[in-house]
Design an enzyme around this catalytic site. Sequence first.
Site, short mmCIF file in Angstrom:
data_model
loop_
_atom_site.label_atom_id
_atom_site.label_comp_id
_atom_site.label_asym_id
_atom_site.label_seq_id
_atom_site.Cartn_x
_atom_site.Cartn_y
_atom_site.Cartn_z
N ARG A 45 0.84 -1.21 0.00
CA ARG A 45 0.00 0.00 0.00
C ARG A 45 0.87 1.25 0.00
O ARG A 45 0.59 2.22 -0.68
CB ARG A 45 -0.90 0.01 1.24
N VAL A 80 -0.60 -23.31 6.41
CA VAL A 80 -0.87 -24.12 7.61
C VAL A 80 0.44 -24.38 8.37
O VAL A 80 1.40 -24.91 7.80
CB VAL A 80 -1.52 -25.48 7.25
N GLY A 101 5.18 -10.12 14.85
CA GLY A 101 4.68 -10.45 13.50
C GLY A 101 3.95 -11.78 13.44
O GLY A 101 3.71 -12.31 12.36
N LYS A 108 -7.09 -23.24 9.11
CA LYS A 108 -6.03 -24.22 8.85
C LYS A 108 -6.57 -25.65 8.96
O LYS A 108 -6.21 -26.53 8.18
CB LYS A 108 -4.88 -24.00 9.84
P1 NDP Z 1 1.26 -8.07 6.93
O1 NDP Z 1 0.07 -7.34 7.42
O2 NDP Z 1 2.54 -7.95 7.68
O3 NDP Z 1 1.54 -7.67 5.41
C1 NDP Z 1 0.54 -7.45 4.47
C2 NDP Z 1 1.15 -6.70 3.29
O4 NDP Z 1 0.16 -6.55 2.29
C3 NDP Z 1 1.66 -5.30 3.64
O5 NDP Z 1 2.92 -5.10 3.04
C4 NDP Z 1 0.62 -4.37 3.01
O6 NDP Z 1 1.17 -3.15 2.55
C5 NDP Z 1 0.19 -5.20 1.82
N1 NDP Z 1 -1.15 -4.85 1.37
C6 NDP Z 1 -2.31 -4.87 2.06
N2 NDP Z 1 -3.33 -4.51 1.27
C7 NDP Z 1 -2.81 -4.26 0.05
C8 NDP Z 1 -3.35 -3.84 -1.19
N3 NDP Z 1 -4.65 -3.61 -1.33
N4 NDP Z 1 -2.50 -3.65 -2.22
C9 NDP Z 1 -1.19 -3.89 -2.08
N5 NDP Z 1 -0.61 -4.31 -0.95
C10 NDP Z 1 -1.41 -4.48 0.10
O7 NDP Z 1 0.83 -9.60 6.82
P2 NDP Z 1 1.73 -10.91 6.99
O8 NDP Z 1 2.94 -10.81 6.18
O9 NDP Z 1 1.85 -11.24 8.44
O10 NDP Z 1 0.74 -12.01 6.39
C11 NDP Z 1 0.58 -12.19 5.01
C12 NDP Z 1 -0.20 -13.48 4.78
O11 NDP Z 1 0.55 -14.57 5.29
C13 NDP Z 1 -1.55 -13.54 5.48
O12 NDP Z 1 -2.44 -14.28 4.68
C14 NDP Z 1 -1.25 -14.33 6.75
O13 NDP Z 1 -2.36 -15.00 7.25
C15 NDP Z 1 -0.23 -15.30 6.21
N6 NDP Z 1 0.67 -15.87 7.20
C16 NDP Z 1 1.31 -15.06 8.09
C17 NDP Z 1 2.21 -15.59 8.99
C18 NDP Z 1 2.94 -14.75 9.96
O14 NDP Z 1 3.66 -15.29 10.80
N7 NDP Z 1 2.82 -13.43 9.90
C19 NDP Z 1 2.47 -17.04 9.03
C20 NDP Z 1 1.74 -17.81 8.03
C21 NDP Z 1 0.87 -17.23 7.16
P3 NDP Z 1 1.79 -2.05 3.57
O15 NDP Z 1 2.97 -2.71 4.21
O16 NDP Z 1 2.18 -0.89 2.70
O17 NDP Z 1 0.70 -1.76 4.55
N1 HSE Z 2 -1.44 -15.67 13.02
C1 HSE Z 2 -0.96 -16.96 12.67
C2 HSE Z 2 -0.53 -17.68 13.93
C3 HSE Z 2 0.19 -16.83 11.73
O1 HSE Z 2 -0.35 -17.03 14.96
O2 HSE Z 2 -0.38 -18.90 13.88
C4 HSE Z 2 0.63 -18.18 11.18
O3 HSE Z 2 -0.33 -18.74 10.36
#
Ligand code: NDP
Ligand code: HSE
Length: 440
Positions: free
Chosen positions: A45, A132, A187, A205
Site C-alpha cells: 500500500r 498451515v 509479527g 487451517k
Molecule cells: P502483513 O500485514 O505484515 O503484510 C501485508 C502486506 O500486504 C503489507 O505489506 C501491506 O502493505 C500489503 N497490502 C495490504 N493490502 C494491500 C493492497 N490492497 N494492495 C497492495 N498491498 C497491500 O501480513 P503478513 O505478512 O503477516 O501475512 C501475510 C499473509 O501470510 C496472510 O495471509 C497471513 O495470514 C499469512 N501468514 C502469516 C504468517 C505470519 O507469521 N505473519 C504465518 C503464516 C501465514 P503495507 O505494508 O504498505 O501496509
Molecule cells: N497468526 C498466525 C498464527 C500466523 O499465529 O499462527 C501463522 O499462520
Amino acid sequence: MKPVKVGVLGLGTVGCGTINVLARNGKEIARRAGRVIQVTHAAARDISKHRPCDTSGIELVTDPTLIVRHPEIEVVVELIGGDEPARSLVLEALANGKHVVTANKALIAVHGNEIFDVAQKKGLMVAFEAAVAGGIPIIKAIREGLAGNRIEWLAGIINGTSNFILSEMRERGADFADVLKEAQRLGYAEADPTFDIEGIDAAHKLTILAAIAFGIPLKFKDVYVEGISKVTRVDVAYAEELGYRLKLLGIARRINGGVELRVHPTLIPYRRLIANVEGAMNAVLVKGDAVGPTMFYGAGAGAEPTASAVVADLVDVVRTLTTDPTNRVPHLAFQADQRVDLPILPMGEVDTSYYLRLHALDKPGVLADVTRILADLAISIEAILQKEPQPGEQTVPVIILTQRVKEKNMDAAISRIEQLGSITGKVARIRLEHLNPTWN
Ligand code: NDP
Ligand code: HSE
C-alpha cells in the site's frame, strides 16, 4: 535457462521474509529448482515505507493488478492476506495464466474450492504450504509423504499466537493483553488478532488439513470454533495439578461415516509430546492406518519460518513448469473428481472427556446432587478435586474430570447442574483429549 520472474503481492512480515530468504539462499535455491527465481515486482500500500528487506532491483507498485496482469511474470506470490482484494487478485492471476503461491489460509479455507476449480481448468498450480503451521511442511507431508495411508485423525496446535499467549500466561503469569501485543510486535498475529484468539485462524487451517487428509471439500463453515478468550488462569492452574496442560487444538477425525471438525481449548495429559509445545511453535499429530501416529513440529509463525514454506512452494512451481499439468500433485491431495462429501458431525455427537469447574455451597449433599445428575446422563467421573474456599467466599471450587461422553449429554448435565440451588454461577467446561495412539 532464463530466470523465472515472480511478482510478490504484499511486503509485510512474510513478504519481506520471502525476499530476504530468496536473496540470501538464491544460489542454493536455483540449484534445487533448476532455474533462478527472480522477484521482479512487489506491491504494497505504501511503497515509501522503510522495510526490513532489500527491495533494490525490485519494481515497487501500489497497484497489485499491475503484477497479476504483467505479461512477463510467471508466478504470483499472494502475501496480502484476508479475503478481498486477495481473492480477486488470485483469480485474475490464474485467468492470466500465472501460477500462484499463497500463505493465505483464510483465502484457501473460504474460497479454495472456487480457486482450485479455476486452477485445475487452466492447468495451473496454486501452492499454499505456508498457509498451515508456518514453516512446518505439513501439507506436503500429508499430501505426499502419507499418501499410502488412510488418515484416521489429526490434532494440532496450529495457531502460534494463541499458543504463545497460553505459554506466557502459564510460565510467567503474564497478562493476556500484554502477551497479545508482544505477539503482534513479533509479527505472529493476523491483521485482525481476534482471528487468532477466537480460533478462526486455527479453523481455517483445520479446514485445509481435513480436506487433504480425508479427500473432502473445504468446509470452513462447518467447523466448530471456540477460542482462548474465555480461558482463565485458575482453570490452567487446576488442570496442571491434575496432570493436564491447556492448548488450543484443531481436531479432525473420521467417525461413523462422517468427520469431526473442531477447534477449542483442550486439556492434554502433559506427558504427551504435544502438550510440551510452547511459544509460537506449532505441532501436528497425524494418525495414519499404516504409519501409526506421527508428529510434525516447528515454527508456526514469523517472517523467515513462513518464508521457508513460501520459497519451497516457489521451488515446486518452478520444477513443475515443464510438467504435464494432469500429472502434477493434485491441489487438495486427492484427484479433483475423487473428492467425497462426507458429512461433518454436529458438535452434540462428538465424544470427548471433560474438565468441569463449578462453585458449590460448602454443605453436605451438594456433591451427591451433582454426581447423581452425571450418573443419570451416563457420565462417568474420572477424578474429583475440591479446593479450599477462597477467603470471604461462601462457595468452594470443585473440579471434575469425566470419561468420554457425547457432548449433547454433557450439555444436558451442565444445564441441570446450573439449576441446582447449591451451585452458583456458570459451570466452566474444557474438553479433554488423551490423544492416545490407539484413538480411532
Ligand atoms: P502483513 O500485514 O505484515 O503484510 C501485508 C502486506 O500486504 C503489507 O505489506 C501491506 O502493505 C500489503 N497490502 C495490504 N493490502 C494491500 C493492497 N490492497 N494492495 C497492495 N498491498 C497491500 O501480513 P503478513 O505478512 O503477516 O501475512 C501475510 C499473509 O501470510 C496472510 O495471509 C497471513 O495470514 C499469512 N501468514 C502469516 C504468517 C505470519 O507469521 N505473519 C504465518 C503464516 C501465514 P503495507 O505494508 O504498505 O501496509
Ligand atoms: N497468526 C498466525 C498464527 C500466523 O499465529 O499462527 C501463522 O499462520
